[in-house]
Design an enzyme around this catalytic site. Structure first.
Site, mmCIF file in Angstrom:
data_model
loop_
_atom_site.group_PDB
_atom_site.id
_atom_site.type_symbol
_atom_site.label_atom_id
_atom_site.label_comp_id
_atom_site.label_asym_id
_atom_site.label_seq_id
_atom_site.Cartn_x
_atom_site.Cartn_y
_atom_site.Cartn_z
ATOM 1 N N HIS A 79 1.014 -1.310 -0.117
ATOM 2 C CA HIS A 79 0.395 0.015 0.073
ATOM 3 C C HIS A 79 0.757 0.932 -0.278
ATOM 4 C CE1 HIS A 79 -3.446 -2.213 0.788
ATOM 5 N NE2 HIS A 79 -3.041 -3.059 1.542
ATOM 6 N N HIS B 9 0.680 3.720 8.408
ATOM 7 C CA HIS B 9 -0.767 4.501 8.931
ATOM 8 C C HIS B 9 -0.050 5.911 9.843
ATOM 9 C CE1 HIS B 9 -4.153 2.505 7.755
ATOM 10 N NE2 HIS B 9 -4.033 1.667 8.397
ATOM 11 N N GLY C 232 -3.446 -2.041 10.160
ATOM 12 C CA GLY C 232 -2.788 -2.681 9.127
ATOM 13 C C GLY C 232 -0.821 -2.316 10.100
ATOM 14 N N ASP D 110 1.660 -6.803 2.755
ATOM 15 C CA ASP D 110 0.865 -6.166 2.822
ATOM 16 C C ASP D 110 1.224 -4.465 4.297
ATOM 17 O OD1 ASP D 110 -1.789 -5.159 3.044
ATOM 18 O OD2 ASP D 110 -2.562 -6.995 4.894
#
Lengths: 369, 438
Positions: free
Chosen positions: B69, B315, B330, B311
């Site tokens: 991400h 954040h 996450g 993954d």
């Protein structure tokens, strides 16, 4: 007396010794509550903040009354009336409150574990869990224990009778912070706990819980129950969709008059409130002498006084020891207010009053230990 | 080759053991103009060549992350293509597949093009996973053919599974004709919604709403049935339960065209980590009990699970200062994945590297067989995407020292074994002696 933990986040923080300490100290404060001026100077100059992210007038008022009766200053923060609703993080809120010189923060939060996080963020403040999500509500379990101990004759004898006591907890255990605290507290004192609920209102995995049984049949559990603790169906936490109807719930799990009649003599009925009469407990059952609901509320204040006192008491002792206070006045007051009349061993209590309030004597050699 | 080749002189990687899909041998590697020019023992480079010490190291094809991400566009405070790529390079990666759950999501040619453009100056190859459905809402197919024409080889609504079996079947049928792979975030929302950790003994005790293993397993089972029927390629993202692994194992025996990945946290951490309510340990799928962790390890060991994927989910700190159930799920992964695989799996180094390099490269369609430049082999003439790693180096994770823009690693303070020494991207030494060069 054992070393009291820095925070009260869950019943396990106390252990058996901490639990019995709270119950014993509560005796003094129950007595205080019976006076015309139910106030002691124990926490004068200290300040307690209640930080409630969830509506709960009962618990908040109980804690605030407890703090005021200990002569602490009380600050009340509620979500909705402060920056907490403007996107301020929980951490910022807590750090702001602590910066105001608060000694204890009483936290109620809809998220399990929020008080544990608060405890990680504070520097010197004590943190008291006043109910977090589905996790725990330790002072509720403490006041239940106190009420049961009183029903069993009070004092150390009453405490000893909790061992082997058959306790049935019935209701929405899945969503109940009260149930989690109760199970831990009763088990720590040797009671035999049975959970009764429809499967959809039980926690998913119970294998490691210190209970003797889990049943779907309330009728089978009642005839041997010494204590029945009735929990509310928490529709606001989604129980509604886990049951066909409240009517069906009441039919299977409500404490009706017919069911209450099957309890053995002397059994005690408890409910943490607020009660939904006609659902988990019939109105006439709530009015039975066996139902100690009002007594629970009264004991709630005294138990919370004991918790705040034990959490903050040590600092008080140091303060007094430094001679910042009028020792003579306090001593007089301490003796009058704390020791006074009472059913307890006066020598022990006096010792405690002196040690805790006046800073004399060491914790070693404590007779209550 | 990509559109950008850094101007590099000749490089000599000396003293290492070359490990790729073809085998393992002591060899030096000479790199020039973005390509490997020689592999062999006792090589020398001319004057002016840069020598990179690989003593005690494995010289492997660059690692490929199927599941990153990068947060751009939309959440640049968490990560950008640039910072995420730097973190990837430090982790030994030379390619990442950027997930489409950005804002706006990568469900249009414009959005995909914007990320590909940002990736052109990155220190890794930035491939893009397109969304399966418009806005990842599970209702209408995204323009998959248009995105495939831009080079998108893999599609997913990651962050959520495609809930409707009918929609997923339709997407698979459409994808089969395009020759692309659909990657599923297996999670049945009706079983998982409201949950914040694995449903089990710990969630019951902690009073945290649970996400049952079933939420994953029913969708794994469903998608295996759909894949069997449509003959489209399905890739199952971040498998986390023993039964999921079993379902895939059986399906592979039966010839279902399925691949699967697992994330390092699912083979190194358990749901007991939530005991302190620290949102650093909140992730989706959630951390599972030890039996599931063991099954994921076994699945990686026997090849049921094809690849390790990070993954990597950055954040910002304030989002992890929330109560556990309110914090976003996450954790970071790029800079710790290799070390966790070496430390946590107990597998031969070549198998570990395969799980992180040539196997994910093949799933992503970035391997030589698909016309790509990732995953090796390491041989003269091949693109010089290389990872030089010291499998015995011990280091302690310091969140503050990570290159990611975020700090949300659950491994802070942990000592791990295995560390990247150098990373070469298209021949350019983007990491030298563990330090990013740009």
């Amino acid at each position: 007396m054992s070393r009291f933990p820095r925070h009260l986040l869950e019943v396990a923080d106390l252990g058996r010794d901490g639990l019995t300490d709270v119950l014993r100290v509560t005796d003094s404060f129950v007595e205080v509550g019976h006076r015309s001026n139910p106030k002691v100077p124990a926490l004068r100059g200290r300040s307690v903040a209640t930080l409630f992210f969830e509506d709960s007038t009962r618990t908040r008022v109980s804690f605030e009354t407890a703090a005021k009766r200990l002569s602490a200053d009380v600050l009340s923060f509620a979500a909705g009336s402060s920056s907490m609703n403007k996107g301020e993080s929980l951490r910022d809120t807590v750090e702001t409150i602590e910066a105001m010189g608060i000694d204890a923060i009483v936290v109620r939060h809809p998220s399990s574990g929020a008080p544990a996080q608060v405890a990680r963020w504070v520097r010197g403040c004590a943190v008291v869990n006043a109910g977090d999500g589905w996790h725990e509500h330790p002072t509720q379990a403490l006041l239940d224990l106190y009420t049961v101990r009183h029903a069993l004759g009070g004092g150390d004898a009453g405490l000893r009778r909790i061992e082997g006591l058959r306790v049935v907890i019935v209701g929405d255990i899945r969503h109940s912070r009260v149930a989690r605290s109760q199970v831990a507290a009763y088990a720590a004192l040797g009671a035999l706990v049975t959970l009764v609920a429809p499967p959809t209102l039980l926690p998913p995995v119970l294998e490691d819980w210190p209970v003797v049984g889990v049943h779907y049949d309330l009728d089978a559990a009642l005839p041997t129950a010494d204590v029945v603790s009735v929990l509310r169906v928490q529709a606001e936490r989604g129980s509604g969709t886990r049951l066909p109807s409240l009517r069906e719930y009441t039919a299977g799990f409500g404490l009706t008059g017919r069911r209450a009649a099957t309890l053995p003599p002397g059994a005690v009925i408890l409910h943490p409130g607020p009660m939904v009469r006609g659902v988990e407990i019939a109105s006439d059952v709530a009015e039975l002498p066996a139902a100690r609901v009002t007594e629970q509320v009264a004991n709630g204040v005294a138990v919370r006084m004991a918790v705040l006192f034990l959490l903050l008491g040590q600092g008080e002792r140091e303060m007094v020891g430094q001679g910042e206070r009028d020792e003579r006045a306090l001593q007089g007051q301490g003796e009058r207010e704390m020791v006074g009349q009472g059913e307890r061993d006066e020598r022990a209590l006096q010792g405690q009053g002196e040690r805790e309030l006046l800073g004399q004597g060491e914790r070693e050699g404590d007779q209550d230990g | 080759m990509g559109d950008r080749t850094a101007p590099t002189g000749t490089l000599l990687i000396r003293g290492g053991t070359v490990v790729d899909a073809t085998g393992e041998r002591r060899a030096d590697v000479v790199v020039a103009d973005g390509r490997v020019v020689a592999v062999g023992e006792g090589l020398t480079a001319g004057p002016g060549a840069t020598v990179l010490d690989a003593g005690g190291c494995v010289v492997a094809p660059g690692l490929v992350d199927l599941h990153t991400h990068l947060r751009q566009p939309g959440s640049e405070e968490s990560e950008t293509v640039e910072t995420g790529s730097r973190a990837a390079s430090l982790g030994g990666f030379t390619a990442v597949v950027a997930m489409p759950n950005t804002n706006p999501p990568l469900d249009s040619a414009d959005a995909v093009r914007s990320v590909l453009d940002l990736g052109r100056s990155a220190t890794v190859e930035v491939a893009v996973a397109g969304a399966i459905t418009v806005a990842r809402a599970g209702e209408r197919l995204a323009p998959m053919a248009e995105l495939a024409a831009l080079g998108v080889r893999i599609f997913t609504d990651d962050g959520a599974g495609v809930q409707s079996a009918g929609m997923m079947r339709c997407a698979l049928e459409y994808a089969a004709a395009l020759g692309v792979t659909l990657a599923q975030h297996c999670e049945d929302a009706s079983l998982a919604d409201g949950g914040a950790m694995h449903e089990g003994a710990w969630s019951s005790r902690l009073g945290v709403p649970g996400i049952p293993g079933l939420a994953e397993e029913v969708m794994v089972a469903r998608d295996l049935a759909l894949a069997r029927e449509t003959a489209a390629r399905v890739h199952l993202l971040h498998l986390s339960t023993a039964r999921s692994v079993d379902l895939v194992r059986v399906a592979k025996v039966q010839g279902v065209p399925v691949t699967a990945e697992a994330a390092p946290h699912h083979f190194t951490l358990t749901d007991a980590s939530a005991a302190t309510y620290d949102p650093l340990f909140k992730v989706n799928p959630p951390l599972r009990p030890q039996a599931d962790v063991d099954a994921v390890v076994a699945g990686l060991a026997d090849g049921t699970i094809d690849a390790i994927a990070t993954d990597h989910a950055p954040h910002p700190p304030e989002s992890k200062d929330l109560p556990f159930d309110l914090a976003p799920p996450g954790m970071l992964g790029l800079e710790t994945a290799l070390a966790l695989a070496i430390t946590g799996l107990g597998l031969p180094i070549r198998q570990v590297v395969g799980l992180l390099s040539w196997r994910p490269a093949s799933i992503a369609g970035l391997d030589a067989g698909a016309g790509g430049e990732q995953g090796g082999p390491i041989a003269a003439g091949c693109p010089a995407n290389l990872c030089v790693l010291d499998p015995a180096a011990r280091w302690t994770v310091d969140p503050a020292a990570l290159a990611s823009r975020s700090r949300n690693t659950p491994y802070g303070g942990r000592t791990l074994t295995g560390r990247v020494r150098h990373t070469l991207f298209r021949g350019e030494p983007v990491v030298v002696d563990g330090r990013a060069q740009r």
